[in-house]
Scaffold this motif. Structure first.
Motif, mmCIF file in Angstrom:
data_model
loop_
_atom_site.group_PDB
_atom_site.id
_atom_site.type_symbol
_atom_site.label_atom_id
_atom_site.label_comp_id
_atom_site.label_asym_id
_atom_site.label_seq_id
_atom_site.Cartn_x
_atom_site.Cartn_y
_atom_site.Cartn_z
ATOM 1 N N GLU A 115 0.850 -1.197 0.000
ATOM 2 C CA GLU A 115 0.000 0.000 0.000
ATOM 3 C C GLU A 115 0.885 1.246 0.000
ATOM 4 O O GLU A 115 1.781 1.392 0.825
ATOM 5 N N PRO A 116 0.673 2.168 -0.942
ATOM 6 C CA PRO A 116 1.527 3.357 -1.047
ATOM 7 C C PRO A 116 1.501 4.199 0.229
ATOM 8 O O PRO A 116 0.433 4.483 0.772
ATOM 9 N N GLN A 117 2.663 4.579 0.695
ATOM 10 C CA GLN A 117 2.786 5.418 1.884
ATOM 11 C C GLN A 117 2.958 6.870 1.443
ATOM 12 O O GLN A 117 4.052 7.442 1.490
ATOM 13 N N VAL A 118 1.867 7.458 0.991
ATOM 14 C CA VAL A 118 1.888 8.840 0.532
ATOM 15 C C VAL A 118 0.727 9.589 1.184
ATOM 16 O O VAL A 118 -0.248 8.980 1.624
ATOM 17 N N SER A 119 0.856 10.891 1.220
ATOM 18 C CA SER A 119 -0.214 11.700 1.797
ATOM 19 C C SER A 119 -1.333 11.902 0.788
ATOM 20 O O SER A 119 -1.156 11.679 -0.418
ATOM 21 N N SER B 293 1.066 11.825 -24.693
ATOM 22 C CA SER B 293 1.424 10.788 -23.714
ATOM 23 C C SER B 293 0.236 9.900 -23.372
ATOM 24 O O SER B 293 0.243 9.244 -22.327
ATOM 25 N N PHE B 294 -0.778 9.864 -24.224
ATOM 26 C CA PHE B 294 -1.963 9.062 -23.946
ATOM 27 C C PHE B 294 -1.595 7.591 -23.742
ATOM 28 O O PHE B 294 -0.928 6.988 -24.578
ATOM 29 N N GLY B 295 -2.029 7.027 -22.617
ATOM 30 C CA GLY B 295 -1.721 5.640 -22.298
ATOM 31 C C GLY B 295 -0.493 5.463 -21.431
ATOM 32 O O GLY B 295 -0.263 4.382 -20.889
ATOM 33 N N GLU B 296 0.314 6.521 -21.285
ATOM 34 C CA GLU B 296 1.569 6.416 -20.538
ATOM 35 C C GLU B 296 1.627 7.421 -19.385
ATOM 36 O O GLU B 296 2.707 7.794 -18.921
ATOM 37 N N GLU B 297 0.456 7.835 -18.914
ATOM 38 C CA GLU B 297 0.392 8.863 -17.870
ATOM 39 C C GLU B 297 0.977 8.417 -16.538
ATOM 40 O O GLU B 297 1.370 9.254 -15.714
ATOM 41 N N ALA B 298 1.057 7.105 -16.292
ATOM 42 C CA ALA B 298 1.592 6.609 -15.015
ATOM 43 C C ALA B 298 3.068 6.933 -14.843
ATOM 44 O O ALA B 298 3.625 6.778 -13.746
ATOM 45 N N LEU B 299 3.715 7.407 -15.900
ATOM 46 C CA LEU B 299 5.109 7.832 -15.811
ATOM 47 C C LEU B 299 5.294 8.902 -14.745
ATOM 48 O O LEU B 299 6.385 9.043 -14.171
ATOM 49 N N ILE B 300 4.237 9.640 -14.452
ATOM 50 C CA ILE B 300 4.301 10.677 -13.416
ATOM 51 C C ILE B 300 4.702 10.071 -12.069
ATOM 52 O O ILE B 300 5.310 10.749 -11.235
ATOM 53 N N GLY B 301 4.392 8.799 -11.850
ATOM 54 C CA GLY B 301 4.803 8.133 -10.616
ATOM 55 C C GLY B 301 6.304 8.138 -10.431
ATOM 56 O O GLY B 301 6.805 8.219 -9.304
ATOM 57 N N SER B 302 7.055 8.061 -11.531
ATOM 58 C CA SER B 302 8.517 8.091 -11.420
ATOM 59 C C SER B 302 8.996 9.468 -11.000
ATOM 60 O O SER B 302 9.936 9.604 -10.212
ATOM 61 N N ALA B 303 8.355 10.516 -11.521
ATOM 62 C CA ALA B 303 8.739 11.880 -11.158
ATOM 63 C C ALA B 303 8.516 12.132 -9.675
ATOM 64 O O ALA B 303 9.316 12.802 -9.016
ATOM 65 N N VAL C 205 8.365 -3.499 -14.409
ATOM 66 C CA VAL C 205 7.169 -3.079 -13.686
ATOM 67 C C VAL C 205 5.993 -2.905 -14.640
ATOM 68 O O VAL C 205 6.170 -2.751 -15.850
ATOM 69 N N ASP C 206 4.806 -2.912 -14.063
ATOM 70 C CA ASP C 206 3.592 -2.588 -14.792
ATOM 71 C C ASP C 206 3.593 -1.075 -14.996
ATOM 72 O O ASP C 206 3.341 -0.310 -14.068
ATOM 73 N N GLY C 207 3.887 -0.633 -16.194
ATOM 74 C CA GLY C 207 4.016 0.791 -16.466
ATOM 75 C C GLY C 207 2.708 1.545 -16.515
ATOM 76 O O GLY C 207 2.713 2.775 -16.655
ATOM 77 N N ASN C 208 1.577 0.843 -16.390
ATOM 78 C CA ASN C 208 0.270 1.503 -16.302
ATOM 79 C C ASN C 208 -0.201 1.628 -14.860
ATOM 80 O O ASN C 208 -1.284 2.153 -14.606
ATOM 81 N N ASP C 209 0.602 1.134 -13.946
ATOM 82 C CA ASP C 209 0.309 1.155 -12.511
ATOM 83 C C ASP C 209 1.189 2.227 -11.874
ATOM 84 O O ASP C 209 2.382 2.034 -11.667
ATOM 85 N N VAL C 210 0.599 3.376 -11.578
ATOM 86 C CA VAL C 210 1.378 4.498 -11.089
ATOM 87 C C VAL C 210 2.104 4.168 -9.790
ATOM 88 O O VAL C 210 3.223 4.658 -9.552
ATOM 89 N N TRP C 211 1.516 3.304 -8.951
ATOM 90 C CA TRP C 211 2.169 2.987 -7.682
ATOM 91 C C TRP C 211 3.294 1.979 -7.848
ATOM 92 O O TRP C 211 4.272 2.009 -7.090
ATOM 93 N N ALA C 212 3.200 1.101 -8.824
ATOM 94 C CA ALA C 212 4.328 0.208 -9.126
ATOM 95 C C ALA C 212 5.497 1.015 -9.656
ATOM 96 O O ALA C 212 6.663 0.789 -9.281
ATOM 97 N N VAL C 213 5.209 1.976 -10.514
ATOM 98 C CA VAL C 213 6.242 2.856 -11.056
ATOM 99 C C VAL C 213 6.876 3.677 -9.939
ATOM 100 O O VAL C 213 8.102 3.811 -9.855
ATOM 101 N N TYR C 214 6.052 4.208 -9.056
ATOM 102 C CA TYR C 214 6.538 5.022 -7.938
ATOM 103 C C TYR C 214 7.450 4.212 -7.018
ATOM 104 O O TYR C 214 8.563 4.652 -6.669
ATOM 105 N N ALA C 215 6.992 3.026 -6.626
ATOM 106 C CA ALA C 215 7.768 2.195 -5.693
ATOM 107 C C ALA C 215 9.089 1.751 -6.312
ATOM 108 O O ALA C 215 10.137 1.768 -5.651
ATOM 109 N N ALA C 216 9.050 1.340 -7.577
ATOM 110 C CA ALA C 216 10.263 0.860 -8.236
ATOM 111 C C ALA C 216 11.284 1.983 -8.391
ATOM 112 O O ALA C 216 12.491 1.791 -8.169
#
Length: 431
Positions: free
Chosen positions: A79-83, A119-129, A282-293
């Motif tokens: 579970e993501p530990q974010v505010s 960037s349609f379809g690849e918005e979860a990249l924001i998780g990396s930022a 990682v699942d690149g459509n899963d913003v939290w998988a991208v964030y955690a990785a």
């Protein structure tokens, strides 16, 4: 054997024993003792075998996932530990990015700007930022507008760059979507594929030498991984221990070439392992998988001076760019199926709603406000003049060379002589 030669060999024996790796078996031709581990310096982890067999594949690398396609966290430990504020900001940026892409894509179709990429379809990249530190140096390819947006690049700055006007930070020298900003540690994007990969490795090595707890982050697509610079950059980073994160967006298509026609191996991740680099898919459509990785990769890079490769599996819903018609190499149904089956924005919204951090219908207000802001900035950028002509010659040398001085004088003279032909009123005046 001559006495002198026998004495020389006797002296050499202790040196040979000293060169032997700890725990390795020493083999002489006379004893016929079996040697288990390879002694050659080029592959220190290999062992000997008596089976004549060529290796063509290994076990496929798994894909790390936090949420399913309905926004459910599959393991509570992940579970993501974010505010609430952090999560909402990430989602808002996804919506703003969509709104900006829609407006600028249509603007190019109307001939108001020359080029655009969505960037349609690849918005979860924001998780990396969101997982990076603002001091980390980013080397983008051309589909990282979401990273810049999350770092604080304004809508006005996006519009000014796409219009190449007098307020463009790049001074009108680049194609649209080739952003760059020193203030946000985002290196200017260049069109040739993969050039940023060895550059990122070199920048990371410099950060390491400075002793700063920062890393370089390099984004590229799976098509760029077919370039020679990809291999040079990864090998350099691995051998020098550079604190760099290589983030590969594997979206299935390199402009008109599907991934199945690009390579036969296990995606791009397997190549990282081949170079001795810590690697995750990682699942690149899963913003939290991208964030955690990305967050874990940054810790490895910064704390241990090690390169990391992230392969984010996603799908490019849009055309490659406004110069591409993807219906020529894939069916519309395929695109429609992906849009409804696995949408990064919908997954994030479902997660937020489940936690009570977003209400059904909140999107409409955000999207309306975003489109209003984009259209306002769009209209303002369109009215501004082009950069002053002098910027054609500056920022290459500390002082203009005699040749550049001559060329500038020639252009200025021609503009004075033929002002209508050169449309001098369209350009900003020199200060």
């Amino acid at each position: 054997m001559r006495p002198r030669l026998r004495a020389m060999l006797g002296k050499a024996q202790p040196l040979a024993r000293a060169m032997r790796p700890a725990g390795a078996l020493w083999v002489s031709t006379s004893s016929k003792t079996e040697r288990k581990k390879v002694m050659f310096p080029g592959a220190l982890n290999s062992v000997y075998t008596h089976d004549l067999r060529f290796a063509s594949s290994v076990e496929s690398i798994p894909t790390y996932q936090v949420m399913d396609t309905n926004g459910n966290v599959l393991d509570t430990a992940n579970e993501p530990q974010v505010s609430r504020e952090e999560a909402q900001q990430m989602y808002r940026n996804m919506l703003v990015l969509n709104s900006m892409d829609q407006v600028l894509y249509e603007a190019q179709r109307q001939g108001r700007i020359s080029f655009y990429m969505t960037s349609f379809g690849e918005e979860a990249l924001i998780g990396s930022a969101a997982a990076l530190d603002s001091s980390d140096v980013v080397f983008g390819q051309y589909r990282e507008a979401g990273v810049l947006l999350h770092r604080g690049f304004t809508i006005e700055q996006f519009m000014n760059q796409c219009y190449s006007n007098e307020r463009d930070l790049g001074k009108g020298r680049q194609m649209p979507v080739h952003y760059g900003t020193r203030e946000l540690n985002f290196q200017t994007i260049s069109s040739p594929l993969a050039t940023q990969i060895p550059q990122a490795a070199g920048a990371a090595y410099a950060l390491k030498r400075e002793g700063k707890k920062r890393c370089a982050v390099c984004y590229f697509g799976e098509g760029a991984a077919s370039e020679g610079d990809f291999h040079a950059g990864l090998n350099m980073a691995a051998t020098l221990g550079c604190p760099v994160i290589f983030y590969c967006r594997n979206n299935g298509y390199a402009i008109s070439t599907p991934a199945v026609e690009q390579y036969r191996g296990d995606g791009i991740a397997s190549r990282g392992i081949g170079y001795g680099i810590d690697t995750i898919r990682v699942d690149g459509n899963d913003v939290w998988a991208v964030y955690a990785a990305t967050r874990a990769a940054r810790q490895l890079a910064v704390e241990h001076s090690r390169p990391v490769l992230i392969e984010a599996m996603t799908y490019r819903v849009s055309h490659h760019s406004t110069s591409d018609d993807s219906s020529a190499y894939r069916s519309r149904k395929e695109v429609e199926d992906w849009t409804t089956r696995d949408n990064p924005v919908a997954r994030m919204r479902a997660w937020l709603e489940r936690r009570g951090w977003w209400a059904v219908g909140d999107d409409a207000e955000i999207v309306k406000a975003a489109k209003t802001e984009v259209l306002r900035a769009f209209a303002a950028a369109e009215r501004l003049k082009k950069p002053a002509v002098r910027y054609l010659f500056e920022d290459v040398y500390d002082r203009l060379t005699p040749e550049l001085e001559r060329e500038r004088s020639e252009i200025e003279a021609l503009a004075r002589k033929y002002p209508d032909y050169y449309q001098v009123n369209d350009f900003a005046r020199d200060n």
